[in-house]
Design a protein around this motif. Structure first.
Motif, mmCIF file in Angstrom:
data_model
loop_
_atom_site.group_PDB
_atom_site.id
_atom_site.type_symbol
_atom_site.label_atom_id
_atom_site.label_comp_id
_atom_site.label_asym_id
_atom_site.label_seq_id
_atom_site.Cartn_x
_atom_site.Cartn_y
_atom_site.Cartn_z
ATOM 1 N N ARG A 1 0.673 -1.049 -0.300
ATOM 2 C CA ARG A 1 0.094 -0.267 0.097
ATOM 3 C C ARG A 1 0.913 1.371 -0.145
ATOM 4 O O ARG A 1 0.555 2.278 -0.641
ATOM 5 C CB ARG A 1 -0.973 0.119 1.107
ATOM 6 C CG ARG A 1 -1.958 -0.974 1.228
ATOM 7 C CD ARG A 1 -2.669 -1.035 2.362
ATOM 8 N NE ARG A 1 -3.595 0.219 2.298
ATOM 9 C CZ ARG A 1 -4.591 0.591 3.130
ATOM 10 N NH1 ARG A 1 -4.837 -0.043 4.131
ATOM 11 N NH2 ARG A 1 -5.270 1.751 3.328
ATOM 12 N N ALA A 2 1.971 1.237 0.578
ATOM 13 C CA ALA A 2 2.896 2.367 0.870
ATOM 14 C C ALA A 2 3.608 2.646 -0.434
ATOM 15 O O ALA A 2 3.563 3.801 -1.143
ATOM 16 C CB ALA A 2 3.977 2.093 1.804
ATOM 17 N N ARG A 3 4.003 1.899 -1.180
ATOM 18 C CA ARG A 3 4.356 1.807 -2.705
ATOM 19 C C ARG A 3 3.330 2.271 -3.507
ATOM 20 O O ARG A 3 3.853 3.379 -4.448
ATOM 21 C CB ARG A 3 4.963 0.469 -3.050
ATOM 22 C CG ARG A 3 6.048 0.780 -4.406
ATOM 23 C CD ARG A 3 6.546 -0.557 -4.687
ATOM 24 N NE ARG A 3 7.469 -0.185 -5.921
ATOM 25 C CZ ARG A 3 8.266 -0.870 -6.487
ATOM 26 N NH1 ARG A 3 8.152 -2.268 -6.398
ATOM 27 N NH2 ARG A 3 8.970 -0.427 -7.569
ATOM 28 N N THR A 4 2.194 1.617 -3.565
ATOM 29 C CA THR A 4 1.365 2.263 -4.262
ATOM 30 C C THR A 4 0.672 3.645 -4.168
ATOM 31 O O THR A 4 0.857 4.478 -5.103
ATOM 32 C CB THR A 4 -0.058 1.534 -4.212
ATOM 33 O OG1 THR A 4 0.181 -0.044 -4.382
ATOM 34 C CG2 THR A 4 -1.163 1.938 -5.127
ATOM 35 N N MET A 5 0.919 4.225 -2.971
ATOM 36 C CA MET A 5 0.618 5.678 -2.632
ATOM 37 C C MET A 5 1.737 6.338 -2.995
ATOM 38 O O MET A 5 1.258 7.450 -3.475
ATOM 39 C CB MET A 5 0.408 5.528 -0.894
ATOM 40 C CG MET A 5 -0.898 5.122 -0.476
ATOM 41 S SD MET A 5 -1.258 5.688 1.203
ATOM 42 C CE MET A 5 -1.255 7.303 1.294
ATOM 43 N N ALA A 6 2.894 6.095 -2.814
ATOM 44 C CA ALA A 6 4.087 6.719 -3.135
ATOM 45 C C ALA A 6 4.042 7.137 -4.621
ATOM 46 O O ALA A 6 4.274 8.079 -5.218
ATOM 47 C CB ALA A 6 5.482 6.173 -2.815
#
Length: 372
Positions: free
Chosen positions: A286-291
């Motif tokens: 999720r963090a990479r998608t948001m980033a």
């Protein structure tokens, strides 16, 4: 594929939308820079104008809310001139008044023995003589705006004056002003025996402690205070209001740019639902998608800054063509104010991308892949 190349590819796939949003952010950046620069240039322009004429300190009424509203008795000049370390004192009466019935100009009146007359750079003609009634000197900018030359006449507050000289000052403010004898200006302004301020020229090589002593002594005189000429508008109410408004409007403009980014990326997330589902299915966190989404917003912000900086300089070049104020002030964004504005723009674009990024990261892979 890293975050940069992915974000760049996604923006390129929707080139028209990216260009429109980047341009809207650029307009916001240009507006913010121009407004902040304009407010800063007012105080800088006045300080440069007074400094060019050779003054070190300016004495104002403590009750004055701006430089036009305070009035001081003319006989205070003798007290100021008697202070140790003071070389010369010049009273000055300022007024914003109609000229030839259809233009507004800043007028200033000086006494016949003022050191300002002695240091005035005359391009043509001469300064008004002691027995030369109704004579004025125009700054070169005022002469150009009024289409006047030496020997021409003009009406100021329904009083006819004759142009006796043209002054070639360098600062925009001094070039735009009209200069006349103090007694004549007091007469037409109904301010007998009054001045707006006193300008003080100090003895050369006066130590800072002696200058502070002079300022303190002036502060004990009849509700007066003294300030260095480069800080002349530090307490001016109109300038403080102008700065507050310019910063507020700048923040609103940058916020609108951030909202444009939010709307654009929200649409992009809706269009790329299946793509986001595939990335999640192959292991993207999720963090990479948001980033990846936030990085797209940052890239748009950077593109907007690249557009906004030259645009703000173009606006500053066009400012001089504005009637009434364009010939009084000149401004351009300075290097000191550019980085904070650009950082604020990029930060707001990043903030604007947070909600679309959260929406993208909140979708489960199965739900995303089921969507058409």
């Amino acid at each position: 594929m890293n975050l940069f190349t992915l974000a760049l590819r996604n923006l390129q796939r929707r080139a028209t939308r990216t260009a429109v949003v980047s341009f809207s952010v650029g307009l916001a950046v240009a507006s913010a820079l121009s407004l902040v620069a304009l407010a800063d240039s007012v105080s800088r322009g006045v300080a440069e104008g007074v400094d060019e004429r050779g003054a070190d300190l300016t004495v104002l009424s403590r009750n004055a809310s701006d430089i036009f509203s305070g009035f001081i008795a003319e006989d205070v000049q003798n007290k100021l001139a008697s202070l140790h370390g003071v070389k010369a004192v010049a009273g000055e009466l300022l007024m914003y008044a109609p000229v030839d019935h259809d233009q507004q100009k800043v007028l200033t009146g000086w006494a016949a023995d003022s050191f300002f007359w002695k240091g005035m750079p005359i391009a043509s003609g001469h300064v008004p003589g002691p027995h030369e009634g109704r004579g004025v000197v125009l700054g070169a900018g005022a002469a150009e705006a009024l289409h006047k030359d030496v020997g021409d006449t003009l009406d100021i507050l329904d009083t006819r004056f004759r142009v006796v000289g043209i002054a070639s000052y360098q600062s925009a403010l001094n070039r735009s002003m009209i200069y006349m004898a103090l007694s004549e200006m007091q007469e037409i302004a109904y301010r007998q025996n009054q001045v707006t301020m006193f300008e003080i020229k100090l003895q050369p090589t006066l130590p800072p402690a002696a200058i502070e002593a002079i300022k303190s002594e002036i502060g004990r005189m009849d509700l007066l205070f003294a300030t260095p000429t480069d800080q002349l508008l530090q307490r001016d109410r109109n300038l403080l209001v102008m700065k507050a408004i310019s910063r507020s409007v700048s923040l609103i403009a940058l916020t609108m740019g951030g909202l444009s980014v939010l709307n654009s990326l929200l649409m992009a997330v809706q269009e790329r639902t299946r793509e986001i589902g595939i990335l999640s299915a192959i292991g993207w966190s999720r963090a990479r998608t948001m980033a990846s989404i936030v990085f797209e917003g940052v890239l748009i912000g950077i593109a907007g800054c690249i557009i906004g900086i030259p645009l703000s300089y173009a606006i500053s070049l066009l400012f001089k063509y504005l009637p009434a104020i364009g010939d009084i002030l000149s401004f351009h964004p300075s290097l000191s104010m550019t980085p904070p504005t650009l950082l604020a723009s990029i930060a707001l674009c990043a903030v604007g991308s947070l909600y679309p990024a959260w929406r993208a990261a909140s979708m489960s892979p199965a739900e995303a892949l089921r969507r058409p």
